[in-house]
Scaffold this active site. Structure first.
Site, mmCIF file in Angstrom:
data_model
loop_
_atom_site.group_PDB
_atom_site.id
_atom_site.type_symbol
_atom_site.label_atom_id
_atom_site.label_comp_id
_atom_site.label_asym_id
_atom_site.label_seq_id
_atom_site.Cartn_x
_atom_site.Cartn_y
_atom_site.Cartn_z
ATOM 1 C CB ALA A 39 -1.009 -0.086 1.154
ATOM 2 C CG HIS A 55 -3.716 -9.081 -0.894
ATOM 3 N ND1 HIS A 55 -3.026 -8.421 -0.083
ATOM 4 C CD2 HIS A 55 -3.544 -10.388 -0.759
ATOM 5 C CE1 HIS A 55 -2.313 -9.102 0.804
ATOM 6 N NE2 HIS A 55 -2.514 -10.247 0.560
#
Ligand code: CNA
Length: 250
Positions: A25, A122
């Site tokens: 992230a 993911h």
């Protein structure tokens, strides 16, 4: 002369022929998408235990909780543009060095930046699947509207029959990751692995660096320490964009 830090990073790039990136992230925070665990992450700023948002059991029990809270994060991803960090990886691909990007991110920014082999372990928000039947639909205007209005979408809203809840194709905690084998194969082929913007705490992806060949090199660029720092030849605790600017490759 013994090279260290940025100099060693540059030297490793110039000597490597099969570079693989593992991004988290943190590579997208400069694009305005908050991370989860960094100092301004949504796990620290929301007034509920952040991990609950992507917990599969909570989603099954109370999907309204997810759709109540996901909007801001989701729309920050939709409007984001690749950062210098993303563009750096695509530049390395253009130079014939970067072969693949394994990403924990669900924002699609590596594709937008032009990398051609991205493994999004993911998942992503591009498709929604019914939890009750086999119905699935691509992200569309009606879904966008429902997310904006914090409504829970059901398959019957889109032509499905069972009326079950739709869930984005994102991997929630408690679900298996996508394409882990592919990610593992890439890491084992690498002569250099660069981790960018990951706290390296979410498994099984965080374990990937431990599968590197003995002769492969490992670099971590993250503005705080990670549990894998001791395994890396270069650890740069700095902002990703400042580091990649210093390479002069952009
Ligand atoms: P994380 O656990 O939130 O860690 C991010 C790390 O990046 C932290 O250690 C930060 O300190 C660091 N960081 C933040 N900004 C920068 C920066 N500009 N320069 C250098 N370091 C920085 O995120 P991980 O990816 O490790 O955790 C995995 C989760 C987060 C995955 O399941 C993702 O799907 C999920 N996630 C994805 C996104 C996205 O797609 N953009 C955003 C938020 C969370």
């Amino acid at each position: 002369m013994i090279l260290k830090g940025m100099d060693l990073f540059m030297d490793l790039i110039s000597k490597s022929e099969y570079i693989v990136a593992l991004s988290g992230a943190g590579i997208s925070t400069n694009a305005g998408i908050p991370d989860f665990r960094g100092p301004n992450g949504i796990y620290r700023t929301e007034n509920f235990p952040g991990e609950d948002l992507f917990d599969i059991q909570i989603f099954r029990d109370r999907p309204e909780f997810f759709y109540e809270h996901i909007g801001d994060f989701f729309f920050s991803m939709r409007k984001a543009e690749p950062t210098k960090g993303h563009l750096f990886l695509s530049k390395l691909e253009g130079l014939g060095k970067m072969k693949s990007v394994v990403t924990q991110n669900i924002d699609g920014l590596h594709d937008k930046a032009g990398n051609s082999y991205v493994i999004p372990v993911h998942g992503d928000f591009e498709e929604f699947h019914c939890q009750g039947c086999k119905f699935k639909t691509e992200l569309n205007e009606k879904l966008l509207e429902m997310i904006k209005n914090k409504q829970v979408p059901h398959c019957s809203d889109f032509g499905g029959e069972c009326g079950g809840v739709l869930k984005p194709r994102v991997v929630f905690y408690g679900e298996p990751v996508y394409a882990f084998e592919k990610a593992l194969t890439e890491v084992q082929k690498a002569d250099l692995l660069i981790v960018l913007g990951s706290s390296l705490t979410v498994y099984p992806v965080a374990s990937l660096p431990t599968y590197l060949r003995d002769d492969a090199k490992f670099v971590i660029i993250n503005n705080e320490s990670t549990p894998m720092d001791h395994l890396a030849q270069v650890v740069l605790h700095e902002d990703i964009d400042s580091v990649v600017e210093k390479t002069g490759l952009l």
